[in-house]
Write an enzyme that holds these catalytic residues in place. Sequence first.
Site, mmCIF file in Angstrom:
data_model
loop_
_atom_site.group_PDB
_atom_site.id
_atom_site.type_symbol
_atom_site.label_atom_id
_atom_site.label_comp_id
_atom_site.label_asym_id
_atom_site.label_seq_id
_atom_site.Cartn_x
_atom_site.Cartn_y
_atom_site.Cartn_z
ATOM 1 N N GLU A 140 0.851 -1.195 0.000
ATOM 2 C CA GLU A 140 0.000 0.000 0.000
ATOM 3 C C GLU A 140 0.882 1.237 0.000
ATOM 4 O O GLU A 140 1.882 1.289 0.725
ATOM 5 C CB GLU A 140 -0.910 0.010 1.233
ATOM 6 C CG GLU A 140 -1.739 1.272 1.391
ATOM 7 C CD GLU A 140 -2.601 1.253 2.652
ATOM 8 O OE1 GLU A 140 -2.908 0.154 3.163
ATOM 9 O OE2 GLU A 140 -2.961 2.344 3.142
ATOM 10 N N GLU A 145 -2.763 11.343 3.361
ATOM 11 C CA GLU A 145 -3.834 11.134 4.328
ATOM 12 C C GLU A 145 -3.891 12.368 5.224
ATOM 13 O O GLU A 145 -2.864 12.985 5.518
ATOM 14 C CB GLU A 145 -3.583 9.904 5.183
ATOM 15 C CG GLU A 145 -3.725 8.588 4.456
ATOM 16 C CD GLU A 145 -3.608 7.410 5.400
ATOM 17 O OE1 GLU A 145 -4.643 6.868 5.815
ATOM 18 O OE2 GLU A 145 -2.466 7.036 5.729
#
Length: 267
Positions: A140, A145
Amino acid sequence: MIRHLSLTMFTFAIFFSGCLTLSHENSTWELVFEENFDGEGAPNPEVWGYELGYVRNKELQLYTNHTDYVYQKDGILNICAARAEDGKIYSGSIHTLGKQDFLYGKIEVRAKLPKGQGVWPAIWMMGVNRSEVRWPYCGEIDIMEYVWGTPKTVYATCHWWSPQTKKHARSGSQYASEVVLDGDWHRYTLIWTPTDATFYFDDIQYAQIDLTQAQQMDGSNPFQQPFYLLLNLAIGGGWGGALEESTLPALYQIDYVRYWKTSAHQE
């Protein structure tokens, strides 16, 4: 974006530098994919699919493909999180799985982030083999974020399975500035090679992650395979934190997604 471990188990490094092109400074970038979210209504189905339902991290939203919550307008992708009349919170998560793959190169997303306690927007990627090998074996890459608990900070992280510790491993960094909180458009960029992932906030490089540390016992590396892209707005959950109802509706906007490659990024 998938977070099964406490943040206390992971240390972020903070550093600032000017824009660096590293080994690519003498290369010519070729634009190979561009999404400008032209048109009205639902995103282009030839490029985007949807996550549906309650998906991960004990988040509060139910992902939907309804155009009240995921829609294009005036060249902008809008992902809206809102509480509906049935009392549920709906939001959107779109992805390119099975439609547009990425392997090495430069990936850039221009976005405007939502504000308020409980928001958790992200720009991230996972290996296209996720359904076969599962997370975190697929790898990932979190290009961006953002959570309101640290409202002046954006995060970049890579996740993988460590054969040495036999558990989920991750490495990342963060960029902290008043500019993050200005409510304006900003560019979130990944330059990805077989050995490194380098992250930028606008033209500021703030993270470089060594991907060779994800090498598996059989010599494979999850970051040396095609990935797909996800754009989503989560609410609450393990990192988003408690929701303040005044946060809703929350709007996450994306202007474009662009993907360049060079001769150095041949698959």
